[in-house]
Design an enzyme around this catalytic site. Sequence first.
Site, PDB file in Angstrom:
ATOM      1  N   ARG A 101      -1.171 -10.764   9.901  1.00  0.00           N
ATOM      2  CA  ARG A 101       0.134 -10.277  10.386  1.00  0.00           C
ATOM      3  C   ARG A 101       1.203 -11.357  10.204  1.00  0.00           C
ATOM      4  NH1 ARG A 101      -0.713  -5.999   9.145  1.00  0.00           N
ATOM      5  NH2 ARG A 101      -2.625  -6.961   8.360  1.00  0.00           N
ATOM      6  N   ASP A 157      -4.522   8.334   2.534  1.00  0.00           N
ATOM      7  CA  ASP A 157      -4.073   7.022   2.996  1.00  0.00           C
ATOM      8  C   ASP A 157      -5.074   6.462   4.015  1.00  0.00           C
ATOM      9  OD1 ASP A 157      -2.428   4.822   3.318  1.00  0.00           O
ATOM     10  OD2 ASP A 157      -1.046   5.821   4.712  1.00  0.00           O
ATOM     11  N   GLU A 158      -5.169   5.138   4.103  1.00  0.00           N
ATOM     12  CA  GLU A 158      -6.035   4.451   5.082  1.00  0.00           C
ATOM     13  C   GLU A 158      -7.464   5.014   5.045  1.00  0.00           C
ATOM     14  OE1 GLU A 158      -4.954   1.874   6.381  1.00  0.00           O
ATOM     15  OE2 GLU A 158      -2.873   2.047   7.087  1.00  0.00           O
ATOM     16  N   LYS A 191       0.819  -1.219   0.000  1.00  0.00           N
ATOM     17  CA  LYS A 191       0.000   0.000   0.000  1.00  0.00           C
ATOM     18  C   LYS A 191       0.854   1.271   0.000  1.00  0.00           C
ATOM     19  CE  LYS A 191      -1.946   1.172   3.848  1.00  0.00           C
ATOM     20  NZ  LYS A 191      -1.212   2.447   4.122  1.00  0.00           N
ATOM     21  N   THR A 192       1.783   1.364   0.944  1.00  0.00           N
ATOM     22  CA  THR A 192       2.605   2.577   1.056  1.00  0.00           C
ATOM     23  C   THR A 192       3.475   2.754  -0.184  1.00  0.00           C
ATOM     24  OG1 THR A 192       2.619   2.327   3.454  1.00  0.00           O
ATOM     25  CG2 THR A 192       4.258   3.812   2.513  1.00  0.00           C
ATOM     26  N   GLN A 231      -9.884  -4.079   6.654  1.00  0.00           N
ATOM     27  CA  GLN A 231      -9.042  -3.737   7.800  1.00  0.00           C
ATOM     28  C   GLN A 231      -9.564  -2.493   8.522  1.00  0.00           C
ATOM     29  OE1 GLN A 231      -4.641  -4.437   7.316  1.00  0.00           O
ATOM     30  NE2 GLN A 231      -5.182  -4.540   5.143  1.00  0.00           N
TER      31      GLN A 231
END
Length: 667
Positions: free
Chosen positions: A615, A229-230, A36-37, A260
């Site tokens: 995770r 973002d997010e 994503k980043t 998420q």
Amino acid sequence: MNPETQILAGLNGKQIEAVKTIDGPVLVISGPGSGKTRCLTHRIAYLISSGVRPENILAVTFTNKAAGEIKERIAALLENSPSSHRSSGRFAATPQIGTFHSVCARILRREIERIGYSRNFTILDEGDQASLIKKIMASFEVDTKRYNPRSIRSRISKLKTELVPAESYTGSDFYSKLVAQVYRTYQENLKKMNALDFDDLIGLTVRIFKSNPETLAKYHNLWHYILVDEYQDTSHDQYVLVSLLAQKTKNLFCIGDDAQSIYMFREADIRNILNFEKDYPDAKIVMLEQNYRSTKTILAAADEIIANNKMQMPKELWTENNTGEKIIVKETLNERDEANFIVYTIEELAAKGRKIADFVVLYRTHAQSRAIEEALIKRGFPYQIIGGIKFYERREIKDILSYLRLINNPSDIISFSRAVNIPTRGIGDKTVEKISFANKPGHSLIETADSLTETLSSDTKQKRGLAAFSKLIAALSEKAKKEKLTALIKSVIDQTNYEDYLKTIYAPSRDEFETADERIENLKELLTVAKKYDATKEDGLASFLEEITLLQNIEKLRDGNERITLMTVHSSKGLEFPVVFIAGMEEGLFPHNRTLFEPKELEEERRLCYVAVTRAKEQLIVTYSKYRRIFGTMEANLPSRFIGEIPTHLVRWEAGKDYEDEDVVEY
């Protein structure tokens, strides 16, 4: 290599599609571990290399850390770029990258005079806000013990997040009418002080934009490209702000993952991301489904779990990684057995070459860490808690222990100093120093305090406070001689009104992870520790305190950089570990019992489980207990429904012995 090729190097096809779609609204659904980043930063670099002026770009994040990381990555990507901006000397300009609140604070410093404030406004912290609200309530002669000022502050925060102004909120019942009255007066006081609170930063920016079209137009002309973002974590006020800023160009790029979205308690609204196509019918949707983190087995389990949610954008994660090991599921006898199983498993895997830093233990609530911490300490493993404090270092635990230590040792000046003003009794540091100085070795501090009380002028707050504290400790000391340890701890909590005291300090807030309820859960977990000393006929209190002290001292002796990580699932978002344990996978714990009868909240619990599972890079181990002493009471548990949602062919049920310590008294 030309700038475009350089920036797109290493991206997969879907990432390139997201990066190169410059104009119009774009929503990128970025599954866990899908880069994503990387996608966000490469898009900003691509915009700049394509000729967009850096100052015409706004990127909004949720944390300063994320903003800093994005800036660093963009700088690295463009470092060797022969772009026209660099050669023309205009490359010194940079995109505006920051959190929602920092961006709005910057806007308000320029524009706030339009709504009657001056630019040198101050921003109140939570303590200042609570203090102001408390004063307002006192002026209305409202009982602040019955109506918690911090709870009212939390309600006001929620109203501001929903963009409900003080002047238009009336309330329908007594409590909401009280909130409305306090809210109006609170805002009037802020205005007089030329002060804002944290929520005003976004709310007032939205107000300025809505009431001053020419001001909004100025920012339309400044920021042609907006990136968020997010996006799944945005609240209503943030959603409105973004919508206003993107109103003209529609060049809005939002990236996130509805699966998420786990911050409903912070007012995050999953509908913002789910309704993106309704808001922007011509939007391009890009699905980043290739996962670079986990094994095929772990991803398959995550997909099957989240598939049970109705409110979601369907997606199917895939990976070129290997199949990996099956997910281990272990039923344990109780929380001590569970903790020992986790620690012995770590020991076995470490003996096979795993590094200590490879392991993380995730849990739903902070209170669960206690048993795991003790097992790790006893086996000599160093650990760290992320997003929280070690159990015996938590404020509420130290407060109650200070009472117990003073009861056990009336000469303990450190415990006396802490307990005497918990809750606040108006006894100052100088008075405590006088008592400490006057006290003879081995003599009772309470008796010394009684002697000092007699010398004080009549009917002062300090004198009443010391007298009340002395009487309380005397009564608790008598109880300690007759009652079981758990009964004594309950008496300390009850007779100090400690739970009410916590509620005056902590209330639910979008910016707080731990609330009063969670801290009360930690107190009740202390009863679980104490329960095994109820059967001790003599010196149960002394033995209990000795064990805790030894555990703390042993941990302080550990050194070295490698540590096992412990954290709540909420704190784990965005992180990854080779080996993940998810502890306490039981109905009523995960999913939490507060969510079982609310479909919307239960779906968030499932998203939280999805986050926990994803995770794991290489190995996932899930544990649940048949019996768990929750808050000092033994409960029989069913395994979490989320375990049942994992296909059986992906699971290996761990058999074998119970891991209960032989030297510990049974429940």
